[in-house]
Motif scaffolding. Structure first.
Motif, PDB file in Angstrom:
ATOM      1  N   ARG A 121       0.810  -1.220   0.000  1.00  0.00           N
ATOM      2  CA  ARG A 121       0.000   0.000   0.000  1.00  0.00           C
ATOM      3  C   ARG A 121       0.842   1.268   0.000  1.00  0.00           C
ATOM      4  O   ARG A 121       0.481   2.270  -0.636  1.00  0.00           O
ATOM      5  CB  ARG A 121      -0.956  -0.003   1.204  1.00  0.00           C
ATOM      6  CG  ARG A 121      -2.025  -1.069   1.105  1.00  0.00           C
ATOM      7  CD  ARG A 121      -2.960  -1.099   2.302  1.00  0.00           C
ATOM      8  NE  ARG A 121      -3.880  -2.227   2.198  1.00  0.00           N
ATOM      9  CZ  ARG A 121      -4.997  -2.231   1.486  1.00  0.00           C
ATOM     10  NH1 ARG A 121      -5.355  -1.134   0.835  1.00  0.00           N
ATOM     11  NH2 ARG A 121      -5.752  -3.307   1.435  1.00  0.00           N
ATOM     12  N   SER A 122       1.952   1.276   0.734  1.00  0.00           N
ATOM     13  CA  SER A 122       2.752   2.492   0.859  1.00  0.00           C
ATOM     14  C   SER A 122       3.933   2.526  -0.098  1.00  0.00           C
ATOM     15  O   SER A 122       4.737   3.460  -0.060  1.00  0.00           O
ATOM     16  CB  SER A 122       3.256   2.640   2.301  1.00  0.00           C
ATOM     17  OG  SER A 122       4.058   1.525   2.674  1.00  0.00           O
ATOM     18  N   ALA A 123       4.040   1.532  -0.976  1.00  0.00           N
ATOM     19  CA  ALA A 123       5.160   1.488  -1.921  1.00  0.00           C
ATOM     20  C   ALA A 123       5.064   2.636  -2.917  1.00  0.00           C
ATOM     21  O   ALA A 123       3.974   2.958  -3.412  1.00  0.00           O
ATOM     22  CB  ALA A 123       5.164   0.156  -2.659  1.00  0.00           C
ATOM     23  N   ASP A 124       6.187   3.255  -3.200  1.00  0.00           N
ATOM     24  CA  ASP A 124       6.239   4.263  -4.251  1.00  0.00           C
ATOM     25  C   ASP A 124       5.908   3.579  -5.575  1.00  0.00           C
ATOM     26  O   ASP A 124       6.533   2.579  -5.942  1.00  0.00           O
ATOM     27  CB  ASP A 124       7.636   4.885  -4.308  1.00  0.00           C
ATOM     28  CG  ASP A 124       7.770   5.885  -5.435  1.00  0.00           C
ATOM     29  OD1 ASP A 124       6.836   6.691  -5.623  1.00  0.00           O
ATOM     30  OD2 ASP A 124       8.809   5.861  -6.132  1.00  0.00           O
ATOM     31  N   PHE A 125       4.922   4.096  -6.289  1.00  0.00           N
ATOM     32  CA  PHE A 125       4.470   3.451  -7.525  1.00  0.00           C
ATOM     33  C   PHE A 125       4.134   4.549  -8.537  1.00  0.00           C
ATOM     34  O   PHE A 125       2.966   4.915  -8.720  1.00  0.00           O
ATOM     35  CB  PHE A 125       3.258   2.558  -7.249  1.00  0.00           C
ATOM     36  CG  PHE A 125       2.981   1.549  -8.329  1.00  0.00           C
ATOM     37  CD1 PHE A 125       3.737   0.399  -8.429  1.00  0.00           C
ATOM     38  CD2 PHE A 125       1.950   1.762  -9.244  1.00  0.00           C
ATOM     39  CE1 PHE A 125       3.483  -0.537  -9.432  1.00  0.00           C
ATOM     40  CE2 PHE A 125       1.687   0.832 -10.253  1.00  0.00           C
ATOM     41  CZ  PHE A 125       2.458  -0.316 -10.342  1.00  0.00           C
ATOM     42  N   PRO A 126       5.145   5.096  -9.203  1.00  0.00           N
ATOM     43  CA  PRO A 126       4.953   6.274 -10.067  1.00  0.00           C
ATOM     44  C   PRO A 126       4.438   5.943 -11.461  1.00  0.00           C
ATOM     45  O   PRO A 126       5.089   6.193 -12.476  1.00  0.00           O
ATOM     46  CB  PRO A 126       6.367   6.864 -10.112  1.00  0.00           C
ATOM     47  CG  PRO A 126       7.262   5.670 -10.003  1.00  0.00           C
ATOM     48  CD  PRO A 126       6.559   4.719  -9.079  1.00  0.00           C
ATOM     49  N   PHE A 127       3.251   5.368 -11.497  1.00  0.00           N
ATOM     50  CA  PHE A 127       2.598   5.023 -12.759  1.00  0.00           C
ATOM     51  C   PHE A 127       1.154   5.516 -12.706  1.00  0.00           C
ATOM     52  O   PHE A 127       0.604   5.727 -11.630  1.00  0.00           O
ATOM     53  CB  PHE A 127       2.652   3.513 -13.020  1.00  0.00           C
ATOM     54  CG  PHE A 127       4.047   3.012 -13.270  1.00  0.00           C
ATOM     55  CD1 PHE A 127       4.510   2.846 -14.561  1.00  0.00           C
ATOM     56  CD2 PHE A 127       4.907   2.741 -12.210  1.00  0.00           C
ATOM     57  CE1 PHE A 127       5.806   2.407 -14.799  1.00  0.00           C
ATOM     58  CE2 PHE A 127       6.201   2.308 -12.436  1.00  0.00           C
ATOM     59  CZ  PHE A 127       6.650   2.132 -13.732  1.00  0.00           C
ATOM     60  N   ASP A 128       0.557   5.686 -13.870  1.00  0.00           N
ATOM     61  CA  ASP A 128      -0.819   6.164 -13.940  1.00  0.00           C
ATOM     62  C   ASP A 128      -1.801   4.993 -13.859  1.00  0.00           C
ATOM     63  O   ASP A 128      -1.467   3.864 -14.241  1.00  0.00           O
ATOM     64  CB  ASP A 128      -1.052   6.918 -15.248  1.00  0.00           C
ATOM     65  CG  ASP A 128      -0.431   8.297 -15.240  1.00  0.00           C
ATOM     66  OD1 ASP A 128      -0.157   8.818 -14.136  1.00  0.00           O
ATOM     67  OD2 ASP A 128      -0.189   8.848 -16.336  1.00  0.00           O
ATOM     68  N   PRO A 129      -3.033   5.246 -13.381  1.00  0.00           N
ATOM     69  CA  PRO A 129      -4.044   4.179 -13.389  1.00  0.00           C
ATOM     70  C   PRO A 129      -4.266   3.630 -14.793  1.00  0.00           C
ATOM     71  O   PRO A 129      -4.224   4.375 -15.776  1.00  0.00           O
ATOM     72  CB  PRO A 129      -5.297   4.874 -12.860  1.00  0.00           C
ATOM     73  CG  PRO A 129      -4.780   6.023 -12.051  1.00  0.00           C
ATOM     74  CD  PRO A 129      -3.544   6.487 -12.768  1.00  0.00           C
ATOM     75  N   VAL A 130      -4.493   2.343 -14.870  1.00  0.00           N
ATOM     76  CA  VAL A 130      -4.787   1.724 -16.166  1.00  0.00           C
ATOM     77  C   VAL A 130      -6.204   2.084 -16.596  1.00  0.00           C
ATOM     78  O   VAL A 130      -6.996   2.618 -15.814  1.00  0.00           O
ATOM     79  CB  VAL A 130      -4.611   0.184 -16.090  1.00  0.00           C
ATOM     80  CG1 VAL A 130      -3.151  -0.189 -15.915  1.00  0.00           C
ATOM     81  CG2 VAL A 130      -5.470  -0.402 -14.977  1.00  0.00           C
ATOM     82  N   GLU A 131      -6.499   1.799 -17.842  1.00  0.00           N
ATOM     83  CA  GLU A 131      -7.807   2.148 -18.397  1.00  0.00           C
ATOM     84  C   GLU A 131      -8.942   1.559 -17.559  1.00  0.00           C
ATOM     85  O   GLU A 131      -8.915   0.390 -17.171  1.00  0.00           O
ATOM     86  CB  GLU A 131      -7.924   1.640 -19.837  1.00  0.00           C
ATOM     87  CG  GLU A 131      -6.940   2.282 -20.809  1.00  0.00           C
ATOM     88  CD  GLU A 131      -7.066   3.787 -20.869  1.00  0.00           C
ATOM     89  OE1 GLU A 131      -8.219   4.280 -20.823  1.00  0.00           O
ATOM     90  OE2 GLU A 131      -6.033   4.477 -20.949  1.00  0.00           O
ATOM     91  N   GLY A 132      -9.925   2.414 -17.258  1.00  0.00           N
ATOM     92  CA  GLY A 132     -11.096   1.972 -16.514  1.00  0.00           C
ATOM     93  C   GLY A 132     -10.945   2.027 -15.014  1.00  0.00           C
ATOM     94  O   GLY A 132     -11.899   1.712 -14.286  1.00  0.00           O
TER      95      GLY A 132
END
Length: 263
Positions: free
Chosen positions: A174-185
């Motif tokens: 949950r707290s991991a750095d995840f610098p990506f955008d939400p996928v479609e939908g």
């Protein structure tokens, strides 16, 4: 990280859960193309084998040759033993060319990665704008209140033998750095929750515990986590018949995102 699994690769294959079809259905619904998938930290190839039924080509990489030795060989899966410090040009030469990968998966290995370095590699090989990165973990198994009570006493008592990275799993990524955008939908990158089940008797269940990296670390320090008293506690909680097969449920937590357009 690979050294933590040198001595229990066989137990890992025999006892670890299989990821559910629903998880892979979700992944494929988020990748517009299905030409190439890269499974990072593939281990014995559990995720790679499922991906092979859905993507034209799969490459599975791992730093542990012992784990790869137990991976199922399939016609469209290529396994690569990689050093932990493989430079980007090495990734391009041995894993995948730039901008060629539709999906990168990291199954139960995300917490072992050098994330800034890995993210640079992922952005380099993922297809621009819609290449997808998916990382998931499963947390501790659930059976019933009696067995789970013994399990959690053991698990909390083993805290000093887990690598610090393992706390990311306890946190369900949950707290991991995840610098990506939400996928479609989707409106966020997770975690999205799934679950998987495995049928085990008591011997299988105890064998699963011996596949922990913490179990081997403790053993190397002269500590037996599954001492006679603990095994007897499990046996009593199991119901007196260790051959009884029970359903073991593993919760799964997925982070997923696509390459940011500005990247």
């Amino acid at each position: 990280m690979a050294n933590l699994f040198l001595k229990q690769a066989k137990q890992y294959v025999a006892t670890r859960p299989v990821y559910p079809p629903e998880l892979f259905d979700f992944l494929t619904s988020k990748t517009p193309r299905r030409d190439m998938a890269w499974d990072v930290g593939t281990g014995n190839g559990q995720a790679a084998a499922s991906l092979a039924t859905l993507y034209k080509a799969v490459v599975g990489t791992d730093t542990s040759a012992q784990q790869l030795a137990y991976a199922t060989r399939l016609r469209n899966v290529r396994y690569v033993h990689t050093p932990p410090d493989l430079p980007l040009e090495g990734i391009h030469a041995t894993v995948a060319p730039p901008a060629s990968v539709d999906l990168i998966t990291v199954a139960q290995a995300f917490h072992w990665l050098d994330l800034p370095r890995f993210y640079a590699q992922a952005r380099s090989v993922l297809r621009p704008s819609y290449g997808v990165l998916a990382a998931w973990c499963y947390t501790e198994p659930r059976i019933d209140s009696a067995v789970d009570a013994v399990f959690w006493r053991l698990y909390h008592g083993s805290e000093n033998y887990w690598a610090l990275n393992r706390r990311m799993v306890d946190d369900e990524y949950r707290s991991a750095d995840f610098p990506f955008d939400p996928v479609e939908g989707e409106t966020h990158t997770g975690p999205f929750e799934f679950s998987t089940q495995r049928r085990m008797d008591l011997d299988d269940y105890l064998l699963y515990i011996t596949s922990w990296s913490a179990y081997q670390t403790a053993k190397d320090k002269g500590v037996e986590l599954l001492d006679e008293a603990t095994v007897q506690e499990f046996a009593a909680a199991w119901g007196g018949d260790g051959k009884e097969v029970k359903t073991v449920t593993y919760p799964i937590f997925l982070r997923i995102g696509k390459v940011r357009s500005e990247e």
